[in-house]
Design an enzyme around this catalytic site. Sequence first.
Site, PDB file in Angstrom:
ATOM      1  CB  CYS A 132       6.262   4.582   4.213  1.00 44.43           C
ATOM      2  SG  CYS A 132       7.056   6.126   4.121  1.00 44.43           S
ATOM      3  CB  CYS A 169      -1.313   3.949   8.953  1.00 48.65           C
ATOM      4  SG  CYS A 169      -2.002   2.874   7.665  1.00 48.65           S
ATOM      5  CB  CYS A 182      -0.911  -0.174   1.235  1.00 45.20           C
ATOM      6  SG  CYS A 182      -2.145   1.203   1.288  1.00 45.20           S
ATOM      7  CB  CYS A 183       3.917   2.362   2.006  1.00 45.98           C
ATOM      8  SG  CYS A 183       3.076   2.735   3.594  1.00 45.98           S
ATOM      9  CB  CYS A 235      -2.461   7.225   5.692  1.00 47.89           C
ATOM     10  SG  CYS A 235      -1.439   7.355   4.201  1.00 47.89           S
TER      11      CYS A 235
HETATM   12 FE1  SF4 Z   1      -1.430   2.763   2.788  1.00 46.31          FE
HETATM   13 FE2  SF4 Z   1      -1.199   3.331   5.668  1.00 46.31          FE
HETATM   14 FE3  SF4 Z   1       0.728   3.442   3.998  1.00 46.31          FE
HETATM   15 FE4  SF4 Z   1      -0.907   5.317   3.917  1.00 46.31          FE
HETATM   16  S1  SF4 Z   1       0.435   4.986   5.540  1.00 46.31           S
HETATM   17  S2  SF4 Z   1       0.141   4.194   2.084  1.00 46.31           S
HETATM   18  S3  SF4 Z   1      -2.786   4.012   4.059  1.00 46.31           S
HETATM   19  S4  SF4 Z   1      -0.305   1.714   4.434  1.00 46.31           S
END
Ligand code: SF4
Length: 242
Positions: free
Chosen positions: A228, A203, A117-118, A200
């Site tokens: 991340c 998170c 996701c990151c 985010c």
């Molecule tokens: Fe995805 Fe969380 Fe990373 Fe944002 S912080 S990109 S929602 S995993």
Amino acid sequence: MKERINQLNEQLRDASAEEVLECVIKQFNGKICFASSMGAEDQVLTAMIAAINPATHIFTLDTGRLFNTTLSLIGNTRERFNVRIDVLFPEAAAVEKMVNEKGVNLFYESVENRKLCCNIRKVVQVRRALVGMDAWISGLRREQSVTRAHMNIVEWDEEFGLVKINPLISWTEEQVWEYIRKNNIPYNPLHDNGFRSIGCQPCTRAVKPGDDLRSGRWWWEDADKKECGLHEFRKSEDSHPA
Ligand code: SF4
């Protein structure tokens, strides 16, 4: 490049954050940019950069999962400092595929999913922003996490293949807030409610006084894995290319 990095670190060892910025903005002449997360440290850097050279390329990421207060802060900061802040969005098709295959909140399931996701929402966009750049500026501080404890003002960023400048690397959290208050710099109001490090929305959570600064980020993971992908610390100090 390793030699140039060593020279810069030697030259800037006792320099203030403003002096570091002045030096690198001049030296990397148009080939340097600032990646702002709109966090407290980055607001300090935006204020400094706007005073030194407001034409410096500044960008931030809209991951699609940010707090509304973060989005509002982008507009307020642009207005306050009269700077352009480019907002980069993830590729819609990649987000759609990920969410449809793995779920909306896939990041809670595994480190692998969280990194995916990151990567899709952040790393790919940063890579895009850094094309053609020789250096980038970040608001990292040593005391933020175990993964940042050994960083220098100037580093070789192995992940993205360019120089990374950390003007606030030796600053304390108190110094950051002192600068913000003294200069009346806009900041995310969530900081007043226990959010010490803001990313985010799903998170990030508030932490109790005295808790580790990064403990509100990806709190379900081990502390030494909580990056991340934008600021992964390479253990080898000799990883600069020759
Ligand atoms: Fe995805 Fe969380 Fe990373 Fe944002 S912080 S990109 S929602 S995993």
